[in-house]
Design an enzyme around this catalytic site. Structure first.
Site, PDB file in Angstrom:
ATOM      1  N   GLY A  97      41.199  44.889  45.480  1.00 58.15           N
ATOM      2  CA  GLY A  97      40.333  43.776  46.293  1.00 58.15           C
ATOM      3  C   GLY A  97      39.148  43.788  46.621  1.00 58.15           C
ATOM      4  O   GLY A  97      38.760  43.144  48.094  1.00 58.15           O
ATOM      5  N   SER A  98      38.641  44.143  45.937  1.00 61.97           N
ATOM      6  CA  SER A  98      37.032  43.861  46.393  1.00 61.97           C
ATOM      7  C   SER A  98      36.103  42.817  45.823  1.00 61.97           C
ATOM      8  O   SER A  98      35.901  42.603  47.161  1.00 61.97           O
ATOM      9  CB  SER A  98      36.451  45.186  44.663  1.00 61.97           C
ATOM     10  N   LEU A 128      47.355  38.384  39.374  1.00 62.20           N
ATOM     11  CA  LEU A 128      47.389  38.432  38.135  1.00 62.20           C
ATOM     12  C   LEU A 128      49.175  37.551  37.349  1.00 62.20           C
ATOM     13  O   LEU A 128      49.422  37.648  36.322  1.00 62.20           O
ATOM     14  CB  LEU A 128      46.861  39.665  37.367  1.00 62.20           C
ATOM     15  N   LYS A 129      49.646  36.791  38.697  1.00 60.51           N
ATOM     16  CA  LYS A 129      49.947  36.135  38.000  1.00 60.51           C
ATOM     17  C   LYS A 129      50.463  34.391  38.425  1.00 60.51           C
ATOM     18  O   LYS A 129      49.325  34.384  38.995  1.00 60.51           O
ATOM     19  CB  LYS A 129      51.663  36.768  39.558  1.00 60.51           C
ATOM     20  N   ASN A 155      40.238  30.380  42.099  1.00 62.50           N
ATOM     21  CA  ASN A 155      40.317  31.411  41.380  1.00 62.50           C
ATOM     22  C   ASN A 155      38.614  31.477  41.013  1.00 62.50           C
ATOM     23  O   ASN A 155      38.244  30.535  40.818  1.00 62.50           O
ATOM     24  CB  ASN A 155      41.805  31.295  40.014  1.00 62.50           C
ATOM     25  N   HIS A 208      37.305  33.798  37.054  1.00 62.01           N
ATOM     26  CA  HIS A 208      38.109  34.240  36.252  1.00 62.01           C
ATOM     27  C   HIS A 208      36.526  34.913  36.020  1.00 62.01           C
ATOM     28  O   HIS A 208      35.833  34.903  36.308  1.00 62.01           O
ATOM     29  CB  HIS A 208      38.101  32.640  35.610  1.00 62.01           C
TER      30      HIS A 208
HETATM   31  C1  GRF Z   1      38.927  41.864  38.094  1.00 62.39           C
HETATM   32  O1  GRF Z   1      38.728  42.495  36.812  1.00 62.39           O
HETATM   33  C2  GRF Z   1      37.676  40.951  38.869  1.00 62.39           C
HETATM   34  O2  GRF Z   1      37.197  40.243  38.041  1.00 62.39           O
HETATM   35  C3  GRF Z   1      38.917  39.992  38.760  1.00 62.39           C
HETATM   36  O3  GRF Z   1      40.705  40.086  38.832  1.00 62.39           O
HETATM   37  C4  GRF Z   1      39.536  41.958  38.623  1.00 62.39           C
HETATM   38  C5  GRF Z   1      39.883  42.892  40.697  1.00 62.39           C
HETATM   39  O4  GRF Z   1      39.796  42.123  40.995  1.00 62.39           O
HETATM   40  N1  GRF Z   1      38.692  38.197  39.244  1.00 62.39           N
HETATM   41  P1  GRF Z   1      39.177  43.120  42.428  1.00 62.39           P
HETATM   42  O5  GRF Z   1      38.185  43.543  42.583  1.00 62.39           O
HETATM   43  O6  GRF Z   1      40.565  43.369  43.049  1.00 62.39           O
HETATM   44  O7  GRF Z   1      39.062  41.793  43.502  1.00 62.39           O
END
Ligand code: GRF
Length: 234
Positions: free
Chosen positions: A20-21, A91-92, A108, A110
């Site tokens: 979740g960054s 991721l789904k 989204n 990407h």
């Molecule tokens: C990362 O690989 C980002 O590039 C993609 O999702 C993955 C995790 O992102 N969008 P986050 O740190 O969970 O937001």
């Protein structure tokens, strides 16, 4: 946000499968402009997702979802009066009924320049490994509206990120993620404030301005991680 938006600030739901960054970047961005948008709901297909922890730390509603149950997901989103759904490291595949219930309201991020390095199986580290293996010298970030296929929706904004000969997939991932953290909140801001929308004919109306080109070092540094002293004088 389209005319039928009912809230100011816009009410955001964020779906994430991992740390979740990107969610953290959205929290930080809208802490500075709470009148524009606020994250009201964080959802994940994984009970262990760090994104859920980030929500709880801020007392934002969170839930673990069955990613196949579109009806339950729509009901949950409606219960929180969500207006814009942000897939941030989710991721789904989103069930079609969710996309249909929120036309032009699902986006989204990407970690590549779609349509390159997109589609089924292209997520997270797989993307950057393919980028390094391909020998391309530029990758980047794409934010797009979501339709019922993986990464095929109308593109809203893209930013370039260089790939250096010595890069590993992790080097590229880190450089791209920094740009994601800048671009995604900007796109959400522009949609929430009504400057960007998806028209009825599936075309994106409006643009997302990148930081003022006048300050080349500010514009370039976050994209290219180069020392400002090496930049050609403006
Ligand atoms: C990362 O690989 C980002 O590039 C993609 O999702 C993955 C995790 O992102 N969008 P986050 O740190 O969970 O937001």
């Amino acid at each position: 946000m389209s005319a039928d938006r009912v809230h100011t600030p816009a009410r955001l739901a964020v779906l994430a499968s991992g740390g979740g960054s990107n969610l953290g970047a959205l929290f930080a961005h809208f802490d500075a402009m709470p009148q524009t948008a606020q994250v009201v709901l964080v959802l994940s297909d994984k009970a262990s997702a760090g994104a859920l922890t980030r929500a709880r730390e801020r007392n934002v509603a969170d839930a673990v979802i069955d990613h196949r149950d579109g009806a339950a997901l729509v009901a949950l989103l409606q219960a929180h009066a969500v207006e814009l759904i942000v897939l941030a490291g989710y991721l789904k595949l989103l069930p079609a009924e969710v996309v249909r219930a929120y036309p032009g309201r699902v986006i989204n991020v990407h970690p590549a320049l779609l349509p390159a390095f997109g589609g089924h199986g292209m997520y997270g580290r797989h993307v950057h490994a393919a980028v390094v293996a391909s020998g391309v010298r530029v990758t980047g970030v794409t934010v797009h509206f979501v339709d019922e296929a993986y990464d095929r929706g109308a593109i809203i904004a893209q930013w370039p990120v260089p790939v250096f000969p010595t890069d590993t997939a992790d080097d590229v991932a880190a450089r791209v993620l920094r740009v994601e953290h800048r671009l995604l909140p900007l796109v959400v801001q522009r949609i929430a404030s009504g400057h960007v929308a998806l028209d009825g004919d599936g075309r994106v109306r409006g643009v997302v301005p990148v930081p003022a080109a006048g300050r080349a070092d500010e514009f370039v540094l976050p994209l290219f991680d180069v020392d400002a002293s090496t930049l050609p004088s403006a």
